[in-house]
Write a protein that holds these residues in place. Structure first.
Motif, PDB file in Angstrom:
ATOM      1  N   ALA A   1      -5.984   1.989  -7.370  1.00  0.00           N
ATOM      2  CA  ALA A   1      -5.836   3.194  -6.612  1.00  0.00           C
ATOM      3  C   ALA A   1      -7.273   3.894  -6.287  1.00  0.00           C
TER       4      ALA A   1
ATOM      5  N   ARG B   1       1.071  -1.135   0.023  1.00  0.00           N
ATOM      6  CA  ARG B   1      -0.059  -0.046   0.182  1.00  0.00           C
ATOM      7  C   ARG B   1       0.988   1.206   0.032  1.00  0.00           C
ATOM      8  N   ARG B   2       0.626   2.152  -0.768  1.00  0.00           N
ATOM      9  CA  ARG B   2       1.460   3.433  -0.887  1.00  0.00           C
ATOM     10  C   ARG B   2       0.619   4.504  -1.223  1.00  0.00           C
ATOM     11  N   PRO B   3       1.064   5.882  -0.860  1.00  0.00           N
ATOM     12  CA  PRO B   3       0.094   6.954  -1.315  1.00  0.00           C
ATOM     13  C   PRO B   3       0.745   7.372  -2.767  1.00  0.00           C
TER      14      PRO B   3
ATOM     15  N   ASP C   1      -4.865  12.064  -0.429  1.00  0.00           N
ATOM     16  CA  ASP C   1      -6.136  11.349  -0.383  1.00  0.00           C
ATOM     17  C   ASP C   1      -6.307  10.277  -1.458  1.00  0.00           C
TER      18      ASP C   1
ATOM     19  N   VAL D   1      -4.378   6.383  -2.351  1.00  0.00           N
ATOM     20  CA  VAL D   1      -3.367   5.408  -2.196  1.00  0.00           C
ATOM     21  C   VAL D   1      -3.771   4.289  -3.077  1.00  0.00           C
ATOM     22  N   GLU D   2      -2.459   3.781  -3.441  1.00  0.00           N
ATOM     23  CA  GLU D   2      -2.631   2.450  -4.233  1.00  0.00           C
ATOM     24  C   GLU D   2      -2.493   1.107  -3.606  1.00  0.00           C
ATOM     25  N   LEU D   3      -3.468   0.099  -3.930  1.00  0.00           N
ATOM     26  CA  LEU D   3      -3.142  -1.069  -3.244  1.00  0.00           C
ATOM     27  C   LEU D   3      -2.719  -2.170  -4.074  1.00  0.00           C
TER      28      LEU D   3
ATOM     29  N   ARG E   1      -9.376   7.036  -4.178  1.00  0.00           N
ATOM     30  CA  ARG E   1      -9.318   8.438  -3.605  1.00  0.00           C
ATOM     31  C   ARG E   1     -10.381   8.279  -2.511  1.00  0.00           C
ATOM     32  N   ARG E   2      -9.889   9.175  -1.416  1.00  0.00           N
ATOM     33  CA  ARG E   2     -10.988   9.046  -0.347  1.00  0.00           C
ATOM     34  C   ARG E   2     -12.034  10.137  -0.602  1.00  0.00           C
TER      35      ARG E   2
ATOM     36  N   HIS F   1      -5.050  -2.722   4.762  1.00  0.00           N
ATOM     37  CA  HIS F   1      -3.375  -2.495   4.806  1.00  0.00           C
ATOM     38  C   HIS F   1      -2.564  -3.844   4.474  1.00  0.00           C
TER      39      HIS F   1
ATOM     40  N   HIS G   1      -9.285   3.396   2.932  1.00  0.00           N
ATOM     41  CA  HIS G   1      -8.151   4.188   3.501  1.00  0.00           C
ATOM     42  C   HIS G   1      -7.719   4.008   4.866  1.00  0.00           C
TER      43      HIS G   1
END
Length: 362
Positions: free
Chosen positions: A117, A61-63, A67, A69-71, A119-120, A136, A132
């Motif tokens: 990816a 997981r990375r930003p 707002d 994140v990529e999983l 976005r919140r 994890h 978000h």
């Protein structure tokens, strides 16, 4: 529209799809003749059962932007994942049971992982916040196999237009265009540089063909003509972004060098041609008015917050309910005439005539 008449284009394009028109005409003309013994299912072969869900684990997981994140998802055993093509999406079941669709933004040539990816969305239905806050590395998720309603046809000349997180289905298309040596350009728009996911990854593809455009630098959002100005003559345009962006591009298309438009929406399309009607929750339940500019799903979720939904565009079937009484105006792209006649309804897009009451099994 007659429920037996197919939509002008299965991908939502405003111009008729020549191939789809030919295929429909061929089926209408020759289907009855070909539907005899040669096309009947072998009685010795058992009917196909449901395709089992994929079992995935979050491995990284990375930003990737403010707002967002990529999983990275993989099979827990390390087995290869089902193949997919640019434009495909993955239907995930989150730990809460919510189902959401997310475009695959990785490399179709890599069968070891899927990338998405998210976005919140502060005012969304809770799916993005759950990812978000609660998903994890190590989280196990179920998913349907990838499906594609936004297929990339790899035309010789291509313009890719992305708004914010709308870059997710277009990033694999850009990779494919570069891989095949197409005449391509990509325009990625957003509020400011921090809101543009994958900027470095895009520039690495070809800095001369990737154009990052922010509202802050230019004093506001781009016009449709500005977005289409980079289209090569006769180009196919692929667009994914917020509703105002899509509307602007549609209106400017005829005056541009482009020849065709393919697009995918973030969420539900604005209601057009709607009239006020009523939905009733069961034969003796409360009657809920549905305004002309809102969907039945939105109204139903105010009374039943737990009602499942996902695409809000009439193709996934998550929000399916049973119609007990009333005449519906089916506007989905999923149900067969037989299922509609049997009482299945998708309230995310389906409506009714003014003054009509639809009684639902809820």
């Amino acid at each position: 529209m007659d429920p037996h008449t197919p939509p002008p284009d299965l991908y939502g394009r405003p111009r008729a799809d020549t191939f789809l028109r030919f295929l429909t005409a061929f089926g209408d003309r020759y289907g009855p003749a070909l539907g005899g013994p040669l096309l009947r299912r072998n009685p010795r072969r058992p009917p196909a059962g449901p395709v089992p869900a994929l079992r995935l684990v979050v491995t990284a997981r990375r930003p990737v932007a403010a707002d967002a994140v990529e999983l990275t998802l993989a099979d827990p055993s390390g087995a290869p994942l089902p193949a997919w093509q640019p434009g495909a999406h993955l239907r995930l079941t989150l730990p809460s049971g919510r189902e959401r669709h997310y475009s695959l933004c990785g490399d179709p040539g890599d069968a070891t992982v899927y990338r998405i990816a998210v976005r919140r969305l502060p005012d969304g239905g809770g799916g993005s916040a759950e990812i978000h806050d609660g998903v994890h590395p190590g989280t196990r998720l179920a998913a349907r196999r990838p499906r594609n309603g936004f297929a990339f046809c790899a035309e010789p000349a291509v313009l890719l237009l992305a708004g914010g997180i709308g870059i997710t289905p277009l990033l694999p298309m850009a990779r494919e265009a570069a891989r095949h040596g197409l005449d391509w350009h990509l325009v990625h728009t957003g509020r400011d540089p921090g809101s543009l996911p994958f900027a470095d990854e895009l520039r690495a593809l070809d800095p001369h063909r990737v154009h990052l455009r922010t509202d802050r630098e230019h004093g506001g959002p781009p016009t449709g003509a500005e977005l289409l100005a980079r289209a090569p003559r006769g180009a196919a345009v692929y667009c994914c972004g917020p509703a105002p962006m899509l509307t602007a591009v549609q209106r400017a298309l005829d005056a541009s060098p482009a020849a065709a438009l393919h697009f995918e929406r973030f969420g539900a399309a604005p209601v057009t041609g709607g009239a006020p009607f009523t939905v009733r929750l069961g034969a003796d339940g409360p009657a809920l008015p549905v305004p002309a500019d809102r969907s039945a799903l939105d109204v139903l979720r105010e009374a039943r917050p737990g009602l499942a939904y996902s695409c809000r565009q009439g193709f996934c079937g998550t929000c399916e309910v049973r119609l007990l009484a009333g005449t519906a105006d089916h506007r989905d792209r999923r149900l067969t005439p037989g299922r509609r006649a049997a009482g299945t309804l998708l309230p995310c897009v389906s409506r009714a005539a003014e003054g009509e009451t639809l009684v639902l099994d809820l």
